[in-house]
Motif scaffolding. Sequence first.
Motif, PDB file in Angstrom:
ATOM      1  N   LEU A  53       0.816  -1.208   0.000  1.00  0.00           N
ATOM      2  CA  LEU A  53       0.000   0.000   0.000  1.00  0.00           C
ATOM      3  C   LEU A  53       0.853   1.261   0.000  1.00  0.00           C
ATOM      4  O   LEU A  53       0.537   2.239  -0.687  1.00  0.00           O
ATOM      5  CB  LEU A  53      -0.933  -0.015   1.220  1.00  0.00           C
ATOM      6  N   GLY A  54       1.941   1.259   0.766  1.00  0.00           N
ATOM      7  CA  GLY A  54       2.814   2.428   0.807  1.00  0.00           C
ATOM      8  C   GLY A  54       3.397   2.754  -0.549  1.00  0.00           C
ATOM      9  O   GLY A  54       3.511   3.923  -0.928  1.00  0.00           O
ATOM     10  N   ARG A  55       3.777   1.728  -1.292  1.00  0.00           N
ATOM     11  CA  ARG A  55       4.317   1.947  -2.645  1.00  0.00           C
ATOM     12  C   ARG A  55       3.245   2.506  -3.571  1.00  0.00           C
ATOM     13  O   ARG A  55       3.502   3.425  -4.355  1.00  0.00           O
ATOM     14  CB  ARG A  55       4.869   0.639  -3.202  1.00  0.00           C
ATOM     15  N   LEU A  56       2.034   1.975  -3.492  1.00  0.00           N
ATOM     16  CA  LEU A  56       0.945   2.447  -4.345  1.00  0.00           C
ATOM     17  C   LEU A  56       0.609   3.913  -4.047  1.00  0.00           C
ATOM     18  O   LEU A  56       0.356   4.696  -4.961  1.00  0.00           O
ATOM     19  CB  LEU A  56      -0.294   1.571  -4.143  1.00  0.00           C
ATOM     20  N   ILE A  57       0.611   4.274  -2.762  1.00  0.00           N
ATOM     21  CA  ILE A  57       0.352   5.667  -2.383  1.00  0.00           C
ATOM     22  C   ILE A  57       1.465   6.563  -2.918  1.00  0.00           C
ATOM     23  O   ILE A  57       1.214   7.656  -3.438  1.00  0.00           O
ATOM     24  CB  ILE A  57       0.238   5.786  -0.852  1.00  0.00           C
ATOM     25  N   SER A  58       2.718   6.105  -2.811  1.00  0.00           N
ATOM     26  CA  SER A  58       3.864   6.886  -3.286  1.00  0.00           C
ATOM     27  C   SER A  58       3.763   7.151  -4.779  1.00  0.00           C
ATOM     28  O   SER A  58       4.017   8.273  -5.247  1.00  0.00           O
ATOM     29  CB  SER A  58       5.169   6.144  -2.968  1.00  0.00           C
ATOM     30  N   LEU A  59       3.407   6.131  -5.554  1.00  0.00           N
ATOM     31  CA  LEU A  59       3.276   6.290  -6.998  1.00  0.00           C
ATOM     32  C   LEU A  59       2.195   7.300  -7.351  1.00  0.00           C
ATOM     33  O   LEU A  59       2.358   8.125  -8.260  1.00  0.00           O
ATOM     34  CB  LEU A  59       2.976   4.939  -7.645  1.00  0.00           C
ATOM     35  N   ARG A  60       1.094   7.265  -6.632  1.00  0.00           N
ATOM     36  CA  ARG A  60       0.001   8.200  -6.911  1.00  0.00           C
ATOM     37  C   ARG A  60       0.379   9.634  -6.563  1.00  0.00           C
ATOM     38  O   ARG A  60       0.054  10.575  -7.294  1.00  0.00           O
ATOM     39  CB  ARG A  60      -1.255   7.764  -6.150  1.00  0.00           C
ATOM     40  N   LEU A  61       1.065   9.815  -5.449  1.00  0.00           N
ATOM     41  CA  LEU A  61       1.504  11.148  -5.072  1.00  0.00           C
ATOM     42  C   LEU A  61       2.488  11.709  -6.095  1.00  0.00           C
ATOM     43  O   LEU A  61       2.401  12.889  -6.467  1.00  0.00           O
ATOM     44  CB  LEU A  61       2.156  11.110  -3.685  1.00  0.00           C
ATOM     45  N   ALA A  62       3.403  10.866  -6.556  1.00  0.00           N
ATOM     46  CA  ALA A  62       4.380  11.307  -7.547  1.00  0.00           C
ATOM     47  C   ALA A  62       3.707  11.679  -8.864  1.00  0.00           C
ATOM     48  O   ALA A  62       4.075  12.669  -9.502  1.00  0.00           O
ATOM     49  CB  ALA A  62       5.417  10.210  -7.776  1.00  0.00           C
ATOM     50  N   ASN A  63       2.709  10.906  -9.254  1.00  0.00           N
ATOM     51  CA  ASN A  63       1.982  11.210 -10.495  1.00  0.00           C
ATOM     52  C   ASN A  63       1.230  12.526 -10.416  1.00  0.00           C
ATOM     53  O   ASN A  63       0.929  13.143 -11.444  1.00  0.00           O
ATOM     54  CB  ASN A  63       1.003  10.073 -10.823  1.00  0.00           C
ATOM     55  N   LEU A  64       0.929  12.967  -9.194  1.00  0.00           N
ATOM     56  CA  LEU A  64       0.237  14.239  -8.984  1.00  0.00           C
ATOM     57  C   LEU A  64       1.208  15.406  -8.821  1.00  0.00           C
ATOM     58  O   LEU A  64       0.803  16.537  -8.581  1.00  0.00           O
ATOM     59  CB  LEU A  64      -0.668  14.149  -7.751  1.00  0.00           C
ATOM     60  N   GLY A  65       2.501  15.106  -8.938  1.00  0.00           N
ATOM     61  CA  GLY A  65       3.500  16.163  -8.908  1.00  0.00           C
ATOM     62  C   GLY A  65       4.170  16.398  -7.570  1.00  0.00           C
ATOM     63  O   GLY A  65       4.950  17.350  -7.420  1.00  0.00           O
ATOM     64  N   ALA A  66       3.906  15.557  -6.587  1.00  0.00           N
ATOM     65  CA  ALA A  66       4.552  15.714  -5.282  1.00  0.00           C
ATOM     66  C   ALA A  66       5.970  15.147  -5.312  1.00  0.00           C
ATOM     67  O   ALA A  66       6.269  14.226  -6.086  1.00  0.00           O
ATOM     68  CB  ALA A  66       3.739  15.011  -4.199  1.00  0.00           C
ATOM     69  N   VAL A  67       6.835  15.704  -4.485  1.00  0.00           N
ATOM     70  CA  VAL A  67       8.169  15.133  -4.269  1.00  0.00           C
ATOM     71  C   VAL A  67       8.007  14.096  -3.171  1.00  0.00           C
ATOM     72  O   VAL A  67       7.676  14.425  -2.034  1.00  0.00           O
ATOM     73  CB  VAL A  67       9.178  16.220  -3.847  1.00  0.00           C
ATOM     74  N   VAL A  68       8.229  12.833  -3.503  1.00  0.00           N
ATOM     75  CA  VAL A  68       7.938  11.734  -2.587  1.00  0.00           C
ATOM     76  C   VAL A  68       9.195  11.281  -1.853  1.00  0.00           C
ATOM     77  O   VAL A  68      10.261  11.128  -2.457  1.00  0.00           O
ATOM     78  CB  VAL A  68       7.310  10.542  -3.339  1.00  0.00           C
ATOM     79  N   VAL A  69       9.049  11.078  -0.555  1.00  0.00           N
ATOM     80  CA  VAL A  69      10.121  10.518   0.268  1.00  0.00           C
ATOM     81  C   VAL A  69       9.591   9.237   0.902  1.00  0.00           C
ATOM     82  O   VAL A  69       8.501   9.228   1.480  1.00  0.00           O
ATOM     83  CB  VAL A  69      10.571  11.488   1.370  1.00  0.00           C
ATOM     84  N   VAL A  70      10.350   8.160   0.760  1.00  0.00           N
ATOM     85  CA  VAL A  70       9.938   6.856   1.269  1.00  0.00           C
ATOM     86  C   VAL A  70      10.829   6.446   2.426  1.00  0.00           C
ATOM     87  O   VAL A  70      12.061   6.486   2.318  1.00  0.00           O
ATOM     88  CB  VAL A  70      10.008   5.793   0.152  1.00  0.00           C
ATOM     89  N   TRP A  71      10.190   6.076   3.538  1.00  0.00           N
ATOM     90  CA  TRP A  71      10.898   5.489   4.673  1.00  0.00           C
ATOM     91  C   TRP A  71      10.475   4.036   4.822  1.00  0.00           C
ATOM     92  O   TRP A  71       9.281   3.711   4.759  1.00  0.00           O
ATOM     93  CB  TRP A  71      10.556   6.217   5.970  1.00  0.00           C
TER      94      TRP A  71
END
Length: 338
Positions: A53-71
Amino acid sequence: MSFLKSTGDIIGFLLLSLFAIVEGIIKLFTPLKYRMKSVAGEVALVTGGGSGLGRLISLRLANLGAVVVVWDINKSGIDETVKLVQASGGVCFGYVCDLCDREDVYQKAALLRKEVGKVTILINNAGIVTGKKFLDTPDQMIIRTMDVNIMSHFWTVKAFLPGMMEDDKGHIVSIASLAGYTGIPKLVDYCASKFAAVGFDEALRMELEAEGYSIQTTVICPYFIRSTGMFEDVQSRFVPTLKSNEVADRVITAMRCNEKYAIVPGYLQGMLALKWMFPWTCAAMFLRGLVLDASPNHGVPSPSIPETEVTSIPSKDQNGSALHHQIARRVSSSERKP
């Protein structure tokens, strides 16, 4: 004067409540695209973003133009998420972080601020489940569940909330569960941690509103999710388990619409209301009939293990991978306010 003040307060409360109800009705009939805020350019941190789920959320945020940071604690999982985001044209940074260690959280938060910038969207997604009867669950596993599922929320929010307060801008999302509203056999420690996550979100929101801040909080409470490694074998009747993509979409929508809470699927919100309207016997029978067994593969009691011999325990986590790291550790007694 006291009577007049109390009367005035009551009238003011009723008028403001009426305004809030009308506003809610207007929002309900407003097309979704007009209700969603932009996240382009925001720095969004997703804990447990190494898979599931965390990866799926990260991909969606990035597609919306956010700078994504993953921990995450899983380095290979982090690398895979970063590659996927970058392959889709997004910007993503990854850091190995042990969410059970508050000092590591504070150190990585300081490093993140220095290398990437201020976090304006914090998504506390990391979670684990043991799936054993309460008395069959080793103490270390109970501690681990609480550390990952709720205590980490305290440390991440303490790390990033001051920056949000400086700019009076930010959004904190807590991935809880419907288990944060109802008790389920074999999930005593998990339910306790999710009840705590729901309470944490609500109390924090109340405190921020009382102090006049515009920082948003959202708590997500989904039913059992498939393909995350936690509840693949759950025996559920009447209500189907959820697809992880659907939940990821709902998380993003709820956050962009500034929803205070999101129960997934939405119709279960009505069932939760019925829980308090009917006698406990009725509610308990319904819940037992709905969830026959939340963790069938963990139904056999495990042999007791001396605590001195337990150094590492694998547990199913919210992101579909097994987390293996030191649990029998000493927690520093020092308090820190980042």
